[in-house]
Design an enzyme around this catalytic site. Structure first.
Site, mmCIF file in Angstrom:
data_model
loop_
_atom_site.group_PDB
_atom_site.id
_atom_site.type_symbol
_atom_site.label_atom_id
_atom_site.label_comp_id
_atom_site.label_asym_id
_atom_site.label_seq_id
_atom_site.Cartn_x
_atom_site.Cartn_y
_atom_site.Cartn_z
ATOM 1 C CB SER A 1 30.401 16.782 56.649
ATOM 2 O OG SER A 1 29.558 16.597 55.547
ATOM 3 C CG ASP B 1 23.231 20.144 57.575
ATOM 4 O OD1 ASP B 1 23.394 20.474 56.385
ATOM 5 O OD2 ASP B 1 24.084 19.513 58.239
ATOM 6 C CG HIS C 1 26.984 20.944 56.357
ATOM 7 N ND1 HIS C 1 26.417 19.752 56.763
ATOM 8 C CD2 HIS C 1 28.164 20.602 55.772
ATOM 9 C CE1 HIS C 1 27.202 18.749 56.425
ATOM 10 N NE2 HIS C 1 28.275 19.236 55.830
#
Length: 188
Positions: free
Chosen positions: A72, A138, A165
């Site tokens: 991320s 996600d 995610h």
């Protein structure tokens, strides 16, 4: 020759022992890698400069035996770090999980990380092994952002169907594809 070094770079609201990081650390160490998962400062309220400073202090010099796995917000953080390296200090590779390089609509608090574009061409020219992994469901980083990220990096794009995610709350405490790619890359 020194053993390969792996740095696992966590994202927003995370830390070194979240999600699948401990699992990957143990697996990569079993491959003979020296693994570090730095605790980036104040992950609940991240600041771009503070994260860059922490990464600089942790990683030091980069060479072709230096590898990065980002998750991320950790992806763009790792790539900005690599952009700062002088010529001749080129990493072996990067594997970016749920990465992005543009504003994420539900997370305006991260916009400062995108305020200055990173030099994707520099990464493409200097980091031989690159991959981007995303999940089609996600709910935090839209998969299209990770797809565009992979295109910027001229990197293979791996779209997994149902990993959210890549958080432990999505059941993600292991991520075998990252290990598979890492194993393949370090042998090449």
């Amino acid at each position: 020759m020194a053993s390969p070094r792996l740095f696992i770079i966590h994202g927003y609201t995370a830390g070194p022992h979240h999600h699948w990081f401990d699992w990957l650390k143990a697996e990569a160490e079993a491959l003979g890698m020296t693994v570090t998962v730095p605790a980036l400062p104040d992950s609940q309220h991240p600041e771009k400069e503070a994260w860059q400073t922490a990464l600089t202090e942790c990683v030091g010099e980069v060479d072709n035996q230096t590898w990065f796995v980002g998750h991320s917000l950790g992806c763009i953080t790792a790539l900005r770090y690599l952009n700062q390296q002088p010529a001749g200090q080129d990493a072996g590779g990067v594997i970016m999980v749920a990465g992005f390089s543009e504003a994420v609509p539900p997370l305006p608090e991260l916009d400062t990380f995108m305020s200055v574009p990173f030099d994707a061409n520099r990464v493409v020219q200097r980091v031989p092994h690159r991959a981007v992994i995303a999940s089609l469901n996600d709910d935090i980083v839209p998969p299209v952002l990770s797809l565009r990220f992979s295109q910027q990096l001229n990197a293979p794009f791996y779209a997994l169907p149902d990993c959210g995610h890549f958080l432990s709350r999505n059941g993600m405490t292991e991520l075998p594809l990252v290990l598979q790619l890492l194993s393949q890359f370090i042998k090449e």
